[in-house]
Scaffold this motif. Structure first.
Motif, PDB file in Angstrom:
ATOM      1  N   ARG A   1       7.927  69.200  46.479  1.00 48.26           N
ATOM      2  CA  ARG A   1       8.451  70.560  46.626  1.00 48.26           C
ATOM      3  C   ARG A   1       7.338  71.550  46.957  1.00 48.26           C
ATOM      4  O   ARG A   1       7.530  72.492  47.727  1.00 48.26           O
ATOM      5  CB  ARG A   1       9.208  70.974  45.358  1.00 48.26           C
ATOM      6  CG  ARG A   1      10.483  70.169  45.117  1.00 48.26           C
ATOM      7  CD  ARG A   1      11.366  70.811  44.060  1.00 48.26           C
ATOM      8  NE  ARG A   1      10.742  70.860  42.758  1.00 48.26           N
ATOM      9  CZ  ARG A   1      11.083  70.109  41.709  1.00 48.26           C
ATOM     10  NH1 ARG A   1      12.046  69.193  41.842  1.00 48.26           N
ATOM     11  NH2 ARG A   1      10.492  70.244  40.548  1.00 48.26           N
TER      12      ARG A   1
ATOM     13  N   TYR B   1       6.620  71.323  50.578  1.00 52.07           N
ATOM     14  CA  TYR B   1       7.640  71.995  51.388  1.00 52.07           C
ATOM     15  C   TYR B   1       7.378  73.505  51.433  1.00 52.07           C
ATOM     16  O   TYR B   1       7.553  74.147  52.480  1.00 52.07           O
ATOM     17  CB  TYR B   1       9.038  71.742  50.813  1.00 52.07           C
ATOM     18  CG  TYR B   1       9.448  70.285  50.753  1.00 52.07           C
ATOM     19  CD1 TYR B   1       8.815  69.324  51.532  1.00 52.07           C
ATOM     20  CD2 TYR B   1      10.461  69.862  49.894  1.00 52.07           C
ATOM     21  CE1 TYR B   1       9.183  67.984  51.462  1.00 52.07           C
ATOM     22  CE2 TYR B   1      10.851  68.538  49.826  1.00 52.07           C
ATOM     23  CZ  TYR B   1      10.208  67.603  50.609  1.00 52.07           C
ATOM     24  OH  TYR B   1      10.576  66.286  50.546  1.00 52.07           O
TER      25      TYR B   1
ATOM     26  N   TRP C   1       8.754  74.801  58.228  1.00 52.43           N
ATOM     27  CA  TRP C   1       9.941  74.332  57.517  1.00 52.43           C
ATOM     28  C   TRP C   1      11.125  74.366  58.484  1.00 52.43           C
ATOM     29  O   TRP C   1      11.471  75.408  59.026  1.00 52.43           O
ATOM     30  CB  TRP C   1      10.183  75.217  56.306  1.00 52.43           C
ATOM     31  CG  TRP C   1      11.362  74.838  55.465  1.00 52.43           C
ATOM     32  CD1 TRP C   1      12.511  75.564  55.278  1.00 52.43           C
ATOM     33  CD2 TRP C   1      11.513  73.664  54.662  1.00 52.43           C
ATOM     34  NE1 TRP C   1      13.364  74.913  54.419  1.00 52.43           N
ATOM     35  CE2 TRP C   1      12.778  73.739  54.027  1.00 52.43           C
ATOM     36  CE3 TRP C   1      10.711  72.547  54.427  1.00 52.43           C
ATOM     37  CZ2 TRP C   1      13.253  72.749  53.175  1.00 52.43           C
ATOM     38  CZ3 TRP C   1      11.182  71.564  53.576  1.00 52.43           C
ATOM     39  CH2 TRP C   1      12.426  71.660  52.954  1.00 52.43           C
TER      40      TRP C   1
ATOM     41  N   PRO D   1      12.813  76.297  50.761  1.00 51.11           N
ATOM     42  CA  PRO D   1      12.654  75.147  49.855  1.00 51.11           C
ATOM     43  C   PRO D   1      12.993  75.532  48.416  1.00 51.11           C
ATOM     44  O   PRO D   1      13.114  76.715  48.078  1.00 51.11           O
ATOM     45  CB  PRO D   1      11.171  74.780  49.991  1.00 51.11           C
ATOM     46  CG  PRO D   1      10.690  75.492  51.207  1.00 51.11           C
ATOM     47  CD  PRO D   1      11.542  76.704  51.375  1.00 51.11           C
TER      48      PRO D   1
ATOM     49  N   SER E   1      15.255  68.363  47.507  1.00 48.79           N
ATOM     50  CA  SER E   1      15.727  69.245  48.574  1.00 48.79           C
ATOM     51  C   SER E   1      16.868  70.167  48.178  1.00 48.79           C
ATOM     52  O   SER E   1      17.276  71.012  48.976  1.00 48.79           O
ATOM     53  CB  SER E   1      16.154  68.404  49.785  1.00 48.79           C
ATOM     54  OG  SER E   1      15.065  67.637  50.266  1.00 48.79           O
TER      55      SER E   1
ATOM     56  N   SER F   1      21.485  69.296  50.215  1.00 45.88           N
ATOM     57  CA  SER F   1      21.392  67.888  50.610  1.00 45.88           C
ATOM     58  C   SER F   1      22.521  67.036  50.044  1.00 45.88           C
ATOM     59  O   SER F   1      22.546  65.820  50.276  1.00 45.88           O
ATOM     60  CB  SER F   1      20.044  67.309  50.158  1.00 45.88           C
ATOM     61  OG  SER F   1      19.946  67.296  48.735  1.00 45.88           O
TER      62      SER F   1
ATOM     63  N   PHE G   1      16.559  66.016  55.377  1.00 48.24           N
ATOM     64  CA  PHE G   1      16.429  67.280  54.671  1.00 48.24           C
ATOM     65  C   PHE G   1      14.983  67.603  54.321  1.00 48.24           C
ATOM     66  O   PHE G   1      14.729  68.447  53.469  1.00 48.24           O
ATOM     67  CB  PHE G   1      17.284  67.256  53.401  1.00 48.24           C
ATOM     68  CG  PHE G   1      18.757  67.292  53.684  1.00 48.24           C
ATOM     69  CD1 PHE G   1      19.422  68.491  53.804  1.00 48.24           C
ATOM     70  CD2 PHE G   1      19.456  66.114  53.873  1.00 48.24           C
ATOM     71  CE1 PHE G   1      20.767  68.523  54.085  1.00 48.24           C
ATOM     72  CE2 PHE G   1      20.807  66.137  54.157  1.00 48.24           C
ATOM     73  CZ  PHE G   1      21.475  67.353  54.263  1.00 48.24           C
ATOM     74  N   ALA G   2      14.034  66.958  54.936  1.00 45.52           N
ATOM     75  CA  ALA G   2      12.621  67.245  54.705  1.00 45.52           C
ATOM     76  C   ALA G   2      11.844  66.879  55.960  1.00 45.52           C
ATOM     77  O   ALA G   2      12.288  66.053  56.769  1.00 45.52           O
ATOM     78  CB  ALA G   2      12.089  66.469  53.498  1.00 45.52           C
TER      79      ALA G   2
END
Length: 407
Positions: free
Chosen positions: A62, A65, A74, A80, A249, A253, A331-332
């Motif tokens: 995290r 992110y 991002w 995030p 996420s 997600s 999602f990342a």
């Protein structure tokens, strides 16, 4: 041979077959890990040394992110999660980076320093001839430098150490332990050797000496029912989803119900493998969907025509080894990079999470099922993987690297 691994089992799952090959070849193997990884390492048939400490991997991810968002990298329309609490943030301003560095960050640094010191003490006592580490474990390469033995980074998939615009898969030396021991700062250019399990079409950018290896899937334990080994009358779609995705996420997600609903309308057999929590999130499971709890993914893919997953390297590489087309809903940024590279080979499609409507998921699945080119491309990746050196052959190469240290 000393392994050094993070506190997230999927980060080092690709190292497990190498550990088996080393043991079968008569080499001693120990695994530096956090106490939380004692049971997973034991279940894998390896011997843990539970001395590491530091930042939890969920917090680490995290935090990475947030750094990406601050750099403008991002890729999603929502911010995030809060790195420490995992709470949904309305903006990046909800996280006070300066306050973090003054308080919690110092505690993480202290814990990381303790883990690095313990790793060095064990290495001095046990005297390994070579160290293999995953990208998130910096304790291994520090111990290798202290002993003057080779250090080898084991990649988990098609994201390398020198990506042009991120993501950065290497952990930061929060405690400054490399400089504290007189070795200068740790970074991507510090890596000496890289074990690369990716076929040429997915080859990630690295600057260290590359040690190619065949990807041999390790998906943990589990029992597959007999019907999994029998081809169905209709195309089989396997769905596997990350149990930690929401932790990393956030609620955006939670698209597994949408995926299952979109696929259930196809003339296909849909099989979901996941945890009890994954299944519970579905509510009422459509009649055409079969659910397997903790079935090893490779066992399910032997007779599957498509696999849908979140873009994680473990799922991607396991499907690659099976020769199955893939749909990745990501999602990342790291998963997005994996999915982009896979899509570039023709063996899969990438749907960024914010674009993954039910209609888009269904359309992508239909295209991958019906297009023979996708199946041929997936099979080519499988064949390329089989032509690479097995972990047994890699053991010989690692032994060659270790010989000067032994002398």
């Amino acid at each position: 041979m000393l392994f050094s691994v993070s506190s997230w089992p999927t980060h080092y799952a690709s190292m497990v077959p190498l550990g088996w090959a080393l043991g079968a070849g008569g080499h001693e193997v120990r695994v530096l890990c956090a106490p939380s990884q004692t049971d997973p390492v034991v279940r894998a048939g390896l011997r843990p040394v539970a001395v590491l400490d530091g930042m939890d991997v969920a917090v680490h991810n995290r935090m990475s992110y947030v750094r990406e968002a601050l750099r403008g990298q991002w890729p999603y329309p929502w911010p995030p999660l809060h790195p420490l609490t995992g709470a949904v943030m309305s903006s990046l301003g909800d996280f006070d980076l300066a306050e973090y560095r003054r308080t919690v960050g110092r505690e993480y640094a202290r814990r990381a320093a303790r883990g690095h010191d313990r790793a060095v003490r064990f290495a001095r006592r046990w005297r390994p001839d070579l160290v293999v580490h995953d990208p998130v474990s910096t304790e291994g390469p520090l111990a290798a430098r202290e002993l003057g033995v080779p250090s080898v980074l084991s990649l988990w998939g098609p994201v390398g150490t020198h990506e042009a615009d991120g993501p950065d898969i290497l952990a930061e030396d929060l405690s400054g332990s490399f400089e504290r021991y007189g070795h200068g700062p740790f970074g991507a250019d510090s890596v000496e050797y890289v074990i690369d399990p990716c076929p040429g079409a997915l080859e990630p950018p690295v600057r260290a000496a590359r040690l190619p290896v065949r990807f041999v899937p390790y998906n943990g334990g589990g029992v597959a029912p007999d019907w999994v080994d029998v081809p169905g009358r209709r195309p089989r779609i396997a769905v596997t989803w990350s149990t930690a995705l929401t932790t990393m996420s956030g609620p955006a997600s939670r698209v597994l119900p949408r995926i299952v609903s979109a696929l259930a309308g196809l003339d296909a057999e849909v099989v979901l493998t996941g945890t009890a929590d994954d299944v519970a999130s579905l509510g009422r499971v459509p009649e055409r969907v079969r659910v397997l709890e903790r079935c090893p993914l490779l066992a399910l893919l032997a007779h599957s025509d498509l696999v849908v997953h979140h873009g994680g390297s473990g799922s991607t590489m396991t499907a690659l080894a099976a020769g199955v087309p893939q749909l990745a809903v990501t999602f990342a940024s790291e998963q997005a990079r994996v999915a982009e590279r896979l899509s570039g080979t023709g063996a899969g499609r990438h749907l960024p999470g914010h674009l993954a409507t039910g209609a888009a998921i269904r359309a992508a699945a239909e295209e991958l099922l019906d297009g023979p080119g996708h199946h041929r491309a997936a099979w080519r990746l499988r064949e390329d993987n089989l032509r690479r050196p097995t972990p047994v052959r890699l053991v010989d190469r690692l032994a060659q690297l270790a010989r000067p240290a032994r002398r």
